[in-house]
Design a protein around this motif. Structure first.
Motif, short mmCIF file in Angstrom:
data_model
loop_
_atom_site.label_atom_id
_atom_site.label_comp_id
_atom_site.label_asym_id
_atom_site.label_seq_id
_atom_site.Cartn_x
_atom_site.Cartn_y
_atom_site.Cartn_z
N ASP A 30 0.82 -1.21 0.00
CA ASP A 30 0.00 0.00 0.00
C ASP A 30 0.86 1.26 0.00
O ASP A 30 0.55 2.24 -0.71
CB ASP A 30 -0.93 0.01 1.22
N ILE A 31 1.93 1.25 0.79
CA ILE A 31 2.82 2.42 0.85
C ILE A 31 3.47 2.67 -0.51
O ILE A 31 3.52 3.79 -1.01
CB ILE A 31 3.89 2.22 1.95
N LEU A 32 3.96 1.58 -1.08
CA LEU A 32 4.60 1.72 -2.39
C LEU A 32 3.60 2.16 -3.47
O LEU A 32 3.93 2.97 -4.34
CB LEU A 32 5.27 0.40 -2.78
N SER A 33 2.40 1.64 -3.42
CA SER A 33 1.37 1.99 -4.42
C SER A 33 0.98 3.46 -4.29
O SER A 33 0.78 4.16 -5.30
CB SER A 33 0.13 1.11 -4.23
N LEU A 34 0.88 3.95 -3.03
CA LEU A 34 0.54 5.36 -2.82
C LEU A 34 1.62 6.27 -3.40
O LEU A 34 1.32 7.26 -4.08
CB LEU A 34 0.37 5.61 -1.32
N GLU A 35 2.85 5.92 -3.16
CA GLU A 35 3.96 6.72 -3.68
C GLU A 35 4.01 6.66 -5.21
O GLU A 35 4.27 7.68 -5.88
CB GLU A 35 5.28 6.23 -3.08
N ALA A 36 3.73 5.48 -5.73
CA ALA A 36 3.74 5.33 -7.19
C ALA A 36 2.65 6.18 -7.84
O ALA A 36 2.87 6.80 -8.89
CB ALA A 36 3.56 3.86 -7.57
N ARG A 37 1.45 6.24 -7.20
CA ARG A 37 0.36 7.04 -7.74
C ARG A 37 0.69 8.53 -7.69
O ARG A 37 0.36 9.28 -8.61
CB ARG A 37 -0.93 6.75 -6.97
N LYS A 38 1.35 8.97 -6.62
CA LYS A 38 1.75 10.36 -6.51
C LYS A 38 2.73 10.74 -7.64
O LYS A 38 2.60 11.78 -8.28
CB LYS A 38 2.40 10.63 -5.14
N LEU A 39 3.71 9.85 -7.83
CA LEU A 39 4.67 10.11 -8.91
C LEU A 39 4.01 10.04 -10.28
O LEU A 39 4.36 10.81 -11.19
CB LEU A 39 5.82 9.10 -8.84
N GLU A 40 3.03 9.13 -10.42
CA GLU A 40 2.31 9.01 -11.69
C GLU A 40 1.54 10.29 -11.99
O GLU A 40 1.51 10.75 -13.15
CB GLU A 40 1.36 7.82 -11.62
#
Length: 231
Positions: A30-40
């Motif tokens: 979840d942490i990694l997915s949240l960061e990935a969405r922010k960068l996306e």
């Protein structure tokens, strides 16, 4: 925004997605997915800005409207002569303001062309063909003066008097003089004979002859009107 930052963000996003696949604990995923969405989101915004900037650069730059130049052919000129030169005078208002490279002549031993380019957004051309006598092209030159261009045509044979500017003008005068001497003048109205002569020469002459006859007729009519007004 530079392409370098957009590229780096894309690489960060791709690496985060790889880490999400490798992570086993849900909280880490979840942490990694949240960061990935922010960068996306950031990457998408930068990409859109770049596309808009490219579109603006690709659009044609506004151009200032330019008037189309057109050419005016000159017929009127004055001329005089000395022992060395035949001088042609061409009146053109403000011609002294035109750059020297835009005022030039094309000369042959029996013809001249005066070119004046971009004078008040117009090009002017004066052509005189079949000069009465040959000229010395190398010894000829021209000058810009206030509202006038003067062309100095160097005579190939100095001290020779030019009776006319061109062969056609001399031919016209000779034919008219010969017609006056004919016996027909004793039997016909002189004005009618002159008109008949001009009509015949106009019908059988080339373009230069026709232009010369039209000019002579116009000047004659204009002089007639002036004389009438004077009376």
């Amino acid at each position: 925004m530079s392409c370098t930052k957009i590229s780096e963000l894309r690489q960060d996003i791709d690496e985060l997605n790889e880490l999400i696949k490798q992570a086993k604990r849900k909280k880490i995923q979840d942490i990694l997915s949240l960061e990935a969405r922010k960068l996306e989101t950031e990457w998408t915004s930068l990409k859109e800005n770049e596309n808009n900037a490219c579109a603006m650069d690709a659009s044609p730059a506004p151009t200032t409207s330019q008037k189309k130049r057109y050419q005016i052919k000159l017929n009127g000129y004055g001329w005089d002569q000395s022992d060395k030169y035949v001088k042609v005078f061409v009146t053109l208002k403000d011609v002294q303001n035109v750059p020297k490279e835009n005022v030039y002549c094309k000369l042959t031993d029996r013809s001249m062309e005066l070119h004046v380019e971009n004078l008040d957004n117009k090009d002017y051309l004066l052509v005189i063909n079949k000069l009465l006598y040959p000229i010395d092209v190398a010894g000829s030159h021209w000058k810009q003066k206030t509202d006038m261009v003067v062309i100095f045509l160097a005579k190939s044979e100095q001290n020779v008097k030019w009776s006319h500017m061109t062969e056609l003008e001399k031919k016209f005068e000779d034919q008219r003089s010969n017609r006056f001497k004919s016996d027909d003048l004793d039997k016909k109205d002189p004005q009618e004979s002159i008109m008949g002569l001009m009509k015949n020469m106009y019908e059988t002459g080339d373009d230069d002859m026709k232009r010369m006859i039209s000019k002579a007729w116009y000047e004659g009519q204009h002089k007639k009107k002036t004389d009438t007004l004077d009376l």
